[in-house]
Design a protein around this motif. Structure first.
Motif, short mmCIF file in Angstrom:
data_model
loop_
_atom_site.label_atom_id
_atom_site.label_comp_id
_atom_site.label_asym_id
_atom_site.label_seq_id
_atom_site.Cartn_x
_atom_site.Cartn_y
_atom_site.Cartn_z
N ILE A 149 0.81 -1.20 -0.05
CA ILE A 149 -0.14 0.19 0.19
C ILE A 149 0.91 1.12 -0.06
N ALA A 150 0.41 2.21 -0.90
CA ALA A 150 1.27 3.34 -0.81
C ALA A 150 1.26 3.89 0.61
N CYS A 151 2.44 4.29 1.01
CA CYS A 151 2.08 5.13 2.45
C CYS A 151 3.04 6.62 2.49
N ILE A 152 2.20 7.39 3.03
CA ILE A 152 2.77 8.86 3.62
C ILE A 152 2.80 8.74 4.89
N PRO A 153 3.68 8.47 5.64
CA PRO A 153 3.96 8.83 7.28
C PRO A 153 4.01 10.15 7.63
N TYR A 154 3.24 10.62 8.76
CA TYR A 154 3.27 12.13 9.03
C TYR A 154 3.63 12.11 10.63
N GLY A 155 4.53 11.15 11.00
CA GLY A 155 5.11 11.04 12.46
C GLY A 155 5.13 9.79 13.12
N LYS A 156 5.54 9.71 14.37
CA LYS A 156 5.73 8.52 15.05
C LYS A 156 4.47 8.40 15.91
N GLU A 157 4.19 7.14 16.32
CA GLU A 157 3.36 6.70 17.06
C GLU A 157 3.17 7.51 18.46
N GLY A 158 2.25 8.08 19.08
CA GLY A 158 2.40 8.46 20.29
C GLY A 158 3.29 9.47 20.47
N ASP A 159 4.01 10.35 19.39
CA ASP A 159 4.86 11.38 19.50
C ASP A 159 4.18 12.60 18.83
N GLY A 160 3.44 13.44 19.72
CA GLY A 160 2.89 14.58 19.01
C GLY A 160 3.83 15.63 18.34
N VAL A 161 4.87 15.66 18.92
CA VAL A 161 5.78 16.60 18.33
C VAL A 161 6.17 16.18 16.81
N SER A 162 6.48 14.99 16.66
CA SER A 162 6.51 14.60 15.46
C SER A 162 5.65 14.58 14.45
N GLN A 163 4.45 14.10 15.03
CA GLN A 163 3.27 14.34 14.10
C GLN A 163 2.85 15.63 13.68
N ALA A 164 3.21 16.81 14.76
CA ALA A 164 2.70 18.17 14.38
C ALA A 164 3.69 18.47 13.13
N HIS A 165 5.01 18.27 13.46
CA HIS A 165 6.25 18.61 12.51
C HIS A 165 5.77 18.19 11.01
N GLY A 166 5.28 16.96 10.99
CA GLY A 166 4.94 16.14 9.71
C GLY A 166 3.71 16.39 8.92
N LEU A 167 2.62 16.72 9.80
CA LEU A 167 1.27 16.66 9.16
C LEU A 167 1.08 17.49 7.81
N PHE A 168 1.39 18.76 7.90
CA PHE A 168 1.01 19.64 6.71
C PHE A 168 1.79 19.16 5.39
N ALA A 169 2.93 18.77 5.56
CA ALA A 169 3.89 18.54 4.44
C ALA A 169 3.21 17.04 3.94
N ALA A 170 2.76 16.39 4.83
CA ALA A 170 2.30 15.20 4.36
C ALA A 170 0.83 15.31 3.60
N LEU A 171 0.05 16.20 4.30
CA LEU A 171 -1.12 16.72 3.46
C LEU A 171 -0.85 17.30 2.19
N ARG A 172 0.22 18.01 2.18
CA ARG A 172 0.48 18.45 0.88
C ARG A 172 0.91 17.37 -0.42
N ALA A 173 1.75 16.52 0.37
CA ALA A 173 2.11 15.29 -0.59
C ALA A 173 1.01 14.47 -1.15
N LEU A 174 -0.22 14.55 -0.44
CA LEU A 174 -1.33 13.76 -1.00
C LEU A 174 -1.55 14.36 -2.62
N ASP A 175 -1.79 15.66 -2.31
CA ASP A 175 -2.21 16.27 -3.71
C ASP A 175 -1.00 16.08 -4.70
N GLU A 176 0.32 16.25 -4.34
CA GLU A 176 1.54 16.17 -5.42
C GLU A 176 1.33 14.54 -5.92
N LYS A 177 0.82 13.54 -5.24
CA LYS A 177 0.82 12.39 -5.90
C LYS A 177 -0.37 12.08 -6.29
#
Ligand code: AMP
Ligand code: MG
Length: 340
Positions: A278-306
């Motif tokens: 399955i195509a995966c776009i990860p947006y951070g680590k489980e239980g790690d809000g700091v990494s999720q916040a850091h990655g979320l918007f770039a991941a949402l933008r990547a959805l459209d690029e792909k």
């Protein structure tokens, strides 16, 4: 209009400040997301922000300061609660709302008697504000409704041709917008979760902070939100986003059963292995809000690029910084959540 995108330096900050003093707008980095800035005391300049973003006129802006001395330009007076929060969290990702000063342009407050204010910690933001010598109104530097930009390249995608300049200060550290707390009412009200958590605010204030209904629930037709911005579709990619709430194993099983050609998993890094095929776009680590916040918007933008059709999003926790991530994801998903 030609848009120059320049790596931040003292010279480039000076140039941005010159534009701002002349009543022009410019995009600048902050530790939360990139902001589209204008002199908050100049109504004509502030109007240009609304035009460039396509932002509804009734959605007020946050004013950014670079010292406590600037506060009389934005608020009528500073209350003891505001002082306590400012001492604890400024400079940083916390926006505080209090009755406004008359020196602010009316356009910034969108007709409200209050003003939202923040002192950002990003050195480039601080330098541009200090050089401009006025508070800067600065919403996220994206087209209204789309995911906020966390890199200068993302700003260019949305704003090239619409603004004269983008100051490139690298990738934003926090990655989601500031926490917004109103101190204008009887009790402190959390209008938007962000990098400073509800728990941290309560510790400093020594009292409960109420969570505004609109943080986790969709407003009903005609319902008036405490924060005008919360009624709008927000952070939304073109892809359909569906939040899947459950353990890693339950999530992976659900995605494998439902994902079709062109779909993807907006998952945590730990889920990728179990989602082979399955195509995966990860947006951070489980239980790690700091990494999720850091990655979320770039991941949402990547959805459209792909050109993803449907994205199955792993559901973050609803406390700490993950509450901010969940709040943004809910809006990106138009409140579509399945429990497994
Ligand atoms: P943005 O500038 O895009 O980060 O959004 C700022 C958020 O703060 C929006 O949701 C606004 O509605 C909210 N906001 C700004 N000023 C006020 C205010 N005076 N009262 C309530 N909410 C505000
Ligand atoms: Mg925004």
């Amino acid at each position: 209009m030609h848009t120059s995108c320049e790596k931040a330096s003292l010279e480039v900050c000076r140039q941005a400040a010159e534009y701002l003093k002349k009543g022009e707008i410019a995009a600048i980095p902050t530790e939360t997301v990139y902001g589209l800035a204008a002199d908050a005391t100049n109504g004509q300049a502030v109007k240009k922000i609304f035009e460039a973003k396509g932002r509804p006129q009734d959605n007020p802006l946050i004013s950014h300061i670079s010292s406590m001395e600037m506060l009389p330009m934005v608020w009528r007076k500073v209350t003891p609660q505001a002082k306590a929060l400012a001492e604890a969290f400024w400079p940083g990702p916390l926006t505080i709302i209090l009755p406004r000063s008359e020196l602010l342009a009316d356009e910034v407050c969108a007709g409200l008697p209050t003003a939202a204010v923040r002192w950002p910690s990003h050195p480039v933001a601080q330098q541009v504000i200090a050089l401009a010598g006025v508070p800067l109104a600065a919403p996220s530097a994206n087209t209204s409704g789309s995911p906020s930009p966390t890199t200068a390249e993302s700003v260019m995608q949305d704003m090239a041709g619409k603004i004269p300049m983008v100051v490139d200060g690298g990738t934003c550290e926090v990655g989601v917008e500031s926490t917004v707390v109103s101190l204008a009412g009887q009790t402190p009200l959390l209008l938007r979760p962000g990098g400073v958590t509800k728990e941290e605010l309560e510790r400093v204030l020594g009292c409960e902070v109420k969570l505004s209904d609109a943080v986790l629930h969709q407003l009903q037709e005609g319902e008036k939100p405490a924060s005008p911005g919360m009624k709008y579709r927000h952070y939304a990619p073109n892809a359909r986003v569906l939040i899947v709430q459950g353990s890693s194993a339950q999530y992976c099983e659900y995605v494998k059963a439902h994902a079709e050609e062109g779909d993807c998993a907006l998952c945590f890094e730990e889920d990728v292995k179990a989602l082979s095929g399955i195509a995966c776009i990860p947006y951070g680590k489980e239980g790690d809000g700091v990494s999720q916040a850091h990655g979320l918007f770039a991941a949402l933008r990547a959805l459209d690029e792909k050109h993803v059709k449907t994205a199955y999003a792993r559901c973050p926790q609803q406390s700490g910084i993950s509450l901010a991530v969940y709040n943004r994801l809910l809006r990106a998903a138009a409140f579509q959540v399945v429990q497994v």
